[in-house]
Design an enzyme around this catalytic site. Structure first.
Site, mmCIF file in Angstrom:
data_model
loop_
_atom_site.group_PDB
_atom_site.id
_atom_site.type_symbol
_atom_site.label_atom_id
_atom_site.label_comp_id
_atom_site.label_asym_id
_atom_site.label_seq_id
_atom_site.Cartn_x
_atom_site.Cartn_y
_atom_site.Cartn_z
ATOM 1 N N ASP A 97 0.724 -1.456 0.049
ATOM 2 C CA ASP A 97 -0.006 0.028 0.028
ATOM 3 C C ASP A 97 0.917 1.370 0.029
ATOM 4 O O ASP A 97 1.770 1.111 0.795
ATOM 5 C CB ASP A 97 -0.829 0.062 1.154
ATOM 6 C CG ASP A 97 -1.993 1.157 1.442
ATOM 7 O OD1 ASP A 97 -2.668 1.166 0.317
ATOM 8 O OD2 ASP A 97 -1.829 1.853 2.390
ATOM 9 N N GLU A 147 1.576 -0.507 -4.977
ATOM 10 C CA GLU A 147 0.466 0.731 -5.472
ATOM 11 C C GLU A 147 1.246 2.051 -5.416
ATOM 12 O O GLU A 147 2.019 2.542 -4.578
ATOM 13 C CB GLU A 147 -0.506 0.909 -4.380
ATOM 14 C CG GLU A 147 -1.580 1.865 -4.598
ATOM 15 C CD GLU A 147 -2.143 2.628 -3.455
ATOM 16 O OE1 GLU A 147 -3.400 3.101 -3.601
ATOM 17 O OE2 GLU A 147 -1.666 2.447 -2.532
#
Length: 504
Positions: free
Chosen positions: A209, A246
């Site tokens: 993330d 990401e």
């Protein structure tokens, strides 16, 4: 993917599936999707053709989405137990499905024990785990405010603690303080965390993330060294582990991250596909993709482009195209014929709808039309996917013309044709058919060259092929065919055709 002795050797699973855990399947009728629920649906995922599942965060957390972690070594009781996860991994591996865990490495919750300690005083040993500055330092660096970005709407990222002269940095919001990886102690903590999940529990890798925010903008020079550290850690713990990051940015900013990650998500491609579906014109998608891949290649010749239509942070593709089933199917055709590692967002395969705010793009999966079906989570009111707008899986699975059947057929095709499954663009070429409503490209070696054509428009189109393409056979078609007598491709509205060409 190679398999041996029940363990998994992960190079790069070809068809991946993102599960927002809370919304997928409820096993204990408490209204919340859980790990046992996912295990109960592995046969469904295997039958669909899925080779890896990415689970959104499963750690204890005060939020419904779990991106603010309180304990990195546990499973939130809402979702089950560590034993439930071990069972899921074992059963997934029996079906040759890898399990990738969301690793929230950028920030914790303010309720994490590290932060509870750090906020006590400036000389607390955990203070170094986070970013702290006083107003003068913040002003001197000119970092009191920031422009909103695709991945964070926070304008004022510095947050106060009562009676503390320093503020802490939280890029996403005040409940998520950013971690400071200048701290060697913190790095050591994460080596332990990664070891626990990769070797003790046995997950096959991590989705990272907020990977581009590991260091804040004023410290971004340290990013590259961090990702070297990360890669070395993963490889030393589990050489077969897979990592996907990401990085919500353009290709030139993404490229350097391939020094530390196997794959990164291609947000530019996601938005380009959406634009092309809305405008029904191709602005040069393939040439843009070729430039992107050339940048990645310079950093890592083994790069993997993780491609998707949308994910848990974006409006669902079915809503982007106004619920038009023909366009929903066309979107699947485009995604699953491009080079890369495709990620399906749960429910995409049944045409689930969803627009912002976030909870409404994360609605429960519609397993059946029965309102009392215990498998369908009830944590959220269903606003977009009622019986009138979204056909349940139970209905679609027996309908050969359904969105589900279309996805299943395309996934099987991609897995059966080596050329379609390639993750790099080395064999990709744009084909100019002199019509902006056609997206056309070729892939594969000269001896087995595939020509792929998508009609982006609501009009039927008939076109000749360039002289260098001589059709050997039709490999797959959807609302399209090759007229061998007229030597023309005939495409109905939103139709797609894949042909195998003779070498010239």
């Amino acid at each position: 993917m190679n398999h041996h002795k029940g363990d998994m050797t992960i190079n790069s699973p070809k068809i991946c599936y993102e599960i927002f855990v809370r919304s997928f399947c409820d096993s204990n009728n408490d209204g919340i999707g859980d790990i046992q629920g996912i295990t109960s649906k592995l046969d469904y995922l295997q039958d669909l053709g899925i080779e890896a599942i990415w689970l959104t965060p499963i750690h204890p957390s005060p939020s419904y989405h779990k991106y603010d972690v309180i304990d990195y070594y546990a499973v939130d009781p809402e979702f089950g137990s560590l034993d439930d996860l071990r069972t899921l991994i074992r059963e997934a591996h029996r079906r040759h499905i890898a399990v990738i865990l969301d690793l929230i490495i950028n920030h914790t919750s303010t309720l994490h024990p590290w932060f509870l300690e750090a906020q006590k005083s400036s000389d607390n040993p955990f203070r170094e785990y986070y970013w702290w500055k006083n107003d003068q330092e913040i002003e001197a660096l000119g970092i009191a405010t920031r422009d909103i970005s695709d991945d964070s709407q926070e304008v004022s990222p510095w947050h106060e603690i009562p009676n503390d002269p320093q503020k802490y940095y939280g890029l996403f919001y005040k409940g998520m303080p950013d971690l400071n990886f200048h701290s060697q102690k913190l790095r050591h903590e994460f080596v332990g965390i990664m070891k626990f999940w990769l070797t003790d529990i046995g997950v096959d890798g991590f989705r990272i993330d907020a990977a581009r925010h590991i260091f804040p903008t004023w410290e971004s020079a340290h990013n590259r060294a961090f990702w070297f550290f990360f890669k070395e850690t993963v490889e030393s713990l589990k050489p077969t582990a897979f990592t996907v990051g990401e990085i919500w940015a353009g290709a030139s900013e993404i490229a350097p991250y391939y020094k530390g990650l196997h794959a990164t998500f291609n947000f530019d491609l996601s938005f380009a596909i959406q634009e092309l579906l809305i405008t029904e014109n191709d602005p040069g998608l393939i040439n843009t993709l070729l430039k992107t891949h050339a940048l990645y290649e310079q950093t890592n010749t083994g790069y993997i482009d993780a491609i998707m239509l949308t994910n848990h942070d974006q409006e669902r593709i079915a809503s982007v195209v106004g619920g038009d089933t023909k366009k929903i199917k066309l979107a699947a055709c485009i995604l699953l014929t491009l080079p890369g590692q495709p990620y399906l967002y749960y429910g995409e395969e049944i045409g689930m709808l969803g627009t912002k705010p976030d909870p409404e793009i994360r609605e429960p999966f519609i397993w059946s039309n029965n309102p009392a079906d215990p498998a369908v989570p009830r944590w959220s009111e269903i606003k977009h996917n009622g019986p009138a707008s979204t056909k349940a899986l139970s209905e679609q699975i027996v309908d050969p013309k359904s969105v589900y059947s279309h996805y299943k057929e395309l996934i099987a095709l991609r897995r059966s044709l080596t050329t379609l499954g390639q993750t790099t663009a080395r064999d990709l070429e744009s084909v100019n058919l002199k019509n902006d409503s056609l997206l056309a490209f070729s892939r594969g070696p000269v001896s087995d060259r595939l020509l792929i054509i998508h009609n982006l428009s609501g009009k039927a189109i008939s076109t000749r092929l360039p002289l260098q393409y001589s059709v050997r056979e039709v490999v797959w078609s959807h609302q399209a065919y090759w007229n061998s007598t007229a030597k023309r491709v005939q495409l109905r509205p939103y139709g797609s055709l894949i042909v195998l060409c003779n070498p010239k």
